[in-house]
Design a protein around this motif. Sequence first.
Motif, PDB file in Angstrom:
ATOM      1  N   ASP A   3      77.834  55.202  57.086  1.00 41.70           N
ATOM      2  CA  ASP A   3      78.079  56.622  57.281  1.00 41.70           C
ATOM      3  C   ASP A   3      79.187  56.831  58.311  1.00 41.70           C
ATOM      4  O   ASP A   3      79.593  55.904  58.996  1.00 41.70           O
ATOM      5  N   LYS A  36      74.801  65.402  57.328  1.00 43.61           N
ATOM      6  CA  LYS A  36      73.740  64.689  56.609  1.00 43.61           C
ATOM      7  C   LYS A  36      72.489  64.552  57.470  1.00 43.61           C
ATOM      8  O   LYS A  36      71.364  64.729  56.995  1.00 43.61           O
ATOM      9  N   SER A  37      72.690  64.208  58.735  1.00 42.84           N
ATOM     10  CA  SER A  37      71.548  64.152  59.644  1.00 42.84           C
ATOM     11  C   SER A  37      71.999  64.417  61.065  1.00 42.84           C
ATOM     12  O   SER A  37      73.190  64.307  61.387  1.00 42.84           O
ATOM     13  N   ASN A  63      78.253  61.719  55.309  1.00 47.17           N
ATOM     14  CA  ASN A  63      78.384  60.701  54.264  1.00 47.17           C
ATOM     15  C   ASN A  63      79.733  59.992  54.310  1.00 47.17           C
ATOM     16  O   ASN A  63      79.845  58.841  53.906  1.00 47.17           O
ATOM     17  N   ASP A  67      83.699  64.663  54.939  1.00 48.29           N
ATOM     18  CA  ASP A  67      82.655  65.634  55.293  1.00 48.29           C
ATOM     19  C   ASP A  67      82.726  66.003  56.767  1.00 48.29           C
ATOM     20  O   ASP A  67      82.475  67.148  57.146  1.00 48.29           O
TER      21      ASP A  67
END
Lengths: 105, 105
Positions: A3, A36-37, A63, A67
């Motif tokens: 990531d 994403k997190s 990701n 992004d």
Amino acid sequence: MGDFKHLVIAKFKEGAAVEEIVKGMEKLVAEIDAVKSFEWGQDLESQEMLRQGFTHAFLMTFNNQGDFTAFLSHPNHVEFSTTFSAAIEKIVLLDFPAVPVKPPK
Amino acid sequence: MGDFKHLVIAKFKEGAAVEEIVKGMEKLVAEIDAVKSFEWGQDLESQEMLRQGFTHAFLMTFNNQGDFTAFLSHPNHVEFSTTFSAAIEKIVLLDFPAVPVKPPK
């Protein structure tokens, strides 16, 4: 391929509304799908000499770098950054593709 | 309850054997079961002014603070720390219980 990570470590100004700022950040990442997190934490001073005044870490995962770039220019992020910067005494940012040596099981 | 995180950001000395040191760290976490996961990365200078000379981030995750404490005093960690410290120009360490706001899906 790992990531893409956006890491922020910060020391807030005396009297900054830290709780409110963290809530703002939680809202921000909830609003933006590209994130994403997101995890954060407050240092426990277990190795106080080595934290050098920094108290908080914020770690966002994307990701891919695209992004992350989209997140940076997202209007909500731009707006939040102004609030955040005003509350900060010192900060370090690192943006990097993560090398997952021992991935979570 | 979130995991416990050990975050290190570093700037290496001019001429330090960075690749070798990173390999040493990879070996270390492979040897010690208490380390649940390990990721690292090298900053891309996307926001160079804000990285303040720091170039690398190392992030270890533990199931709990007890596992982290066990890691700190593990002989292999103590030995590696000496090698690592000798190669570092500056460093910040943060140890914190992670608050997982937007956990990985």
